[in-house]
Design a protein around this motif. Structure first.
Motif, PDB file in Angstrom:
ATOM      1  N   PRO A  41      -1.390   7.396   5.774  1.00 23.39           N
ATOM      2  CA  PRO A  41      -2.012   6.730   4.447  1.00 23.39           C
ATOM      3  C   PRO A  41      -3.434   6.869   4.572  1.00 23.39           C
ATOM      4  O   PRO A  41      -4.175   6.993   3.601  1.00 23.39           O
ATOM      5  CB  PRO A  41      -1.816   5.216   4.735  1.00 23.39           C
ATOM      6  CG  PRO A  41      -0.214   5.290   5.374  1.00 23.39           C
ATOM      7  CD  PRO A  41      -0.518   6.433   6.353  1.00 23.39           C
ATOM      8  N   VAL A 158      10.278   5.797  -2.655  1.00 23.77           N
ATOM      9  CA  VAL A 158       9.326   4.833  -3.107  1.00 23.77           C
ATOM     10  C   VAL A 158       8.964   3.592  -2.201  1.00 23.77           C
ATOM     11  O   VAL A 158       8.059   3.113  -2.238  1.00 23.77           O
ATOM     12  CB  VAL A 158       9.976   4.001  -4.353  1.00 23.77           C
ATOM     13  CG1 VAL A 158      10.236   4.873  -5.860  1.00 23.77           C
ATOM     14  CG2 VAL A 158      11.003   3.262  -4.120  1.00 23.77           C
ATOM     15  N   SER A 159       9.638   3.699  -1.102  1.00 24.50           N
ATOM     16  CA  SER A 159       9.209   3.014   0.123  1.00 24.50           C
ATOM     17  C   SER A 159       8.469   3.759   1.291  1.00 24.50           C
ATOM     18  O   SER A 159       8.178   2.749   2.163  1.00 24.50           O
ATOM     19  CB  SER A 159      10.394   1.908   0.489  1.00 24.50           C
ATOM     20  OG  SER A 159      11.527   3.259   1.177  1.00 24.50           O
ATOM     21  N   PRO A 161       5.454   5.017   3.315  1.00 19.84           N
ATOM     22  CA  PRO A 161       4.287   4.593   3.101  1.00 19.84           C
ATOM     23  C   PRO A 161       3.301   5.712   2.817  1.00 19.84           C
ATOM     24  O   PRO A 161       2.069   5.423   2.085  1.00 19.84           O
ATOM     25  CB  PRO A 161       3.938   4.061   4.673  1.00 19.84           C
ATOM     26  CG  PRO A 161       5.229   3.452   5.119  1.00 19.84           C
ATOM     27  CD  PRO A 161       6.295   4.567   4.334  1.00 19.84           C
ATOM     28  N   ILE A 164       3.341   5.996  -0.747  1.00 16.63           N
ATOM     29  CA  ILE A 164       2.599   4.944  -1.387  1.00 16.63           C
ATOM     30  C   ILE A 164       1.292   5.166  -1.627  1.00 16.63           C
ATOM     31  O   ILE A 164       0.604   4.797  -2.387  1.00 16.63           O
ATOM     32  CB  ILE A 164       3.066   3.713  -0.952  1.00 16.63           C
ATOM     33  CG1 ILE A 164       4.545   3.198  -1.143  1.00 16.63           C
ATOM     34  CG2 ILE A 164       2.358   2.232  -1.465  1.00 16.63           C
ATOM     35  CD1 ILE A 164       5.019   2.154  -0.393  1.00 16.63           C
ATOM     36  N   VAL A 167       0.062   7.804  -4.065  1.00 18.18           N
ATOM     37  CA  VAL A 167      -0.159   7.323  -5.221  1.00 18.18           C
ATOM     38  C   VAL A 167      -1.180   6.514  -5.610  1.00 18.18           C
ATOM     39  O   VAL A 167      -2.149   6.644  -6.533  1.00 18.18           O
ATOM     40  CB  VAL A 167       1.221   6.793  -5.687  1.00 18.18           C
ATOM     41  CG1 VAL A 167       1.154   5.955  -7.013  1.00 18.18           C
ATOM     42  CG2 VAL A 167       2.525   7.678  -5.384  1.00 18.18           C
ATOM     43  N   LEU A 168      -1.328   5.481  -4.583  1.00 18.67           N
ATOM     44  CA  LEU A 168      -2.646   4.530  -4.671  1.00 18.67           C
ATOM     45  C   LEU A 168      -3.990   5.274  -4.656  1.00 18.67           C
ATOM     46  O   LEU A 168      -5.116   4.953  -5.203  1.00 18.67           O
ATOM     47  CB  LEU A 168      -2.805   3.398  -3.538  1.00 18.67           C
ATOM     48  CG  LEU A 168      -1.498   2.572  -3.764  1.00 18.67           C
ATOM     49  CD1 LEU A 168      -1.494   1.486  -2.342  1.00 18.67           C
ATOM     50  CD2 LEU A 168      -1.548   1.707  -5.252  1.00 18.67           C
TER      51      LEU A 168
END
Length: 303
Positions: A41, A158-159, A161, A164, A167-168
């Motif tokens: 991430p 979608v879960s 990390p 996620i 996308v953020l």
């Protein structure tokens, strides 16, 4: 040169730790948890805001799906030459069709193309993740159980990390980021390369008896030679891409099989021994084969 030495050193450290009595047998799980929940991430938040969005960013995703399609054809072709059980077909497909775009890909991309090229490699990595989550897990489920649940695949995507975070990071307005943001993300993502390589090495064992060298060499020939050759030809004739995007996208398609392919093969009771050997030998060979692809791409682009 330092990055190349780092790759070899980390692989040796991993194999050395396997022989340390007090080191946990599942120690790689802790490393993987840090990589998945923190380091990857952080990579997304570090590099995605710097991406210049254009038509070129689509191709790192597309190439990963094309590679899986090539693997499907290669499994079918090998099955015509030699009878294969379902478990072996599944293991061959996973190891041929899934690229090690991050754990091995990131350090090799940084070694040959520099740290800034990671932003392109990150796009390939997200494409590889989609292939794993949709096609990889889907076909593994089908080979193991004869059916697949769409809802299960969607929940996995979608879960996850890093997805996620990706996308953020895409939605995050660059102009609101504080000056220290880049430094913070750099520090959090710095352990990714050594920890990922050590984790890879910890999960590879060459101690098991093995007798499927034909399947192994076929899988590696497709993964390390045929798939990047198809990617090179497709991008050269179809895509109008900047030099860095072209080279890094093809280079990432030439990576060794994804370590997660071995994990998925084990979870779905496929031929995990074949998958493990293919991943392990593939990582070692890819240190040489990707160097060959680097020089070929340099010559190709200049020509």
């Amino acid at each position: 040169m330092a990055n190349f030495v780092l790759i070899v050193l980390c692989l040796l450290i991993g194999q050395g730790l396997r022989r340390v009595k007090d080191f946990p047998r599942d120690g790689h799980r802790a490393l993987n948890a840090f990589i998945i929940y923190v380091a990857l991430p952080a990579v997304a938040f570090r590099y995605v805001p710097a991406i210049e969005w254009s038509g070129a960013v689509v191709w790192p995703f597309v190439v990963q799906f094309v590679g899986f399609g090539v693997a499907l054809g290669a499994v079918w072709l090998f099955g015509r030459m030699k009878p294969l059980d379902t478990a072996t077909r599944g293991a061959m497909l996973l190891t041929m069709g899934l690229c090690n775009t991050s754990f091995v890909g990131f350090p090799l991309v940084e070694t040959w193309y520099g740290a800034d090229a990671i932003r392109v490699a990150l796009l390939s990595d997200q494409g590889a993740f989609f292939v794993l989550s949709l096609l990889g897990v889907g076909f593994a489920t089908w080979y193991a159980e004869g059916h697949v649940s769409v809802g299960y695949l969607v929940r996995r995507v979608v879960s996850f990390p890093p997805f996620i975070a990706f996308v953020l990071a895409v939605l995050l307005p660059v102009n609101i980021l504080p000056g220290w943001w880049g430094v913070l993300m750099e520090k959090l993502s710095a352990p990714l390369v050594p920890l990922a390589l050590i984790s890879v090495s910890l999960q590879i064992s060459f101690g098991e008896r093995f007798g499927q060298w034909g399947e192994l060499w076929w899988s590696l020939m497709v993964k390390l030679v045929v798939v990047p050759a198809v990617a090179l030809g497709m991008l050269w004739w179809v895509a109008d891409m900047p030099e860095e995007y072209f080279k890094v996208t093809v280079f990432e398609s030439a990576m060794a099989p994804m370590v997660t392919a071995y994990v998925v093969a084990s979870q779905f009771r496929l031929n995990s021994t074949l998958a493990g050997y293919t991943v392990g030998v593939g990582i070692l060979l890819s240190l040489l084969s990707t160097a060959g692809w680097y020089y070929l791409l340099e010559w190709w682009w200049e020509g």
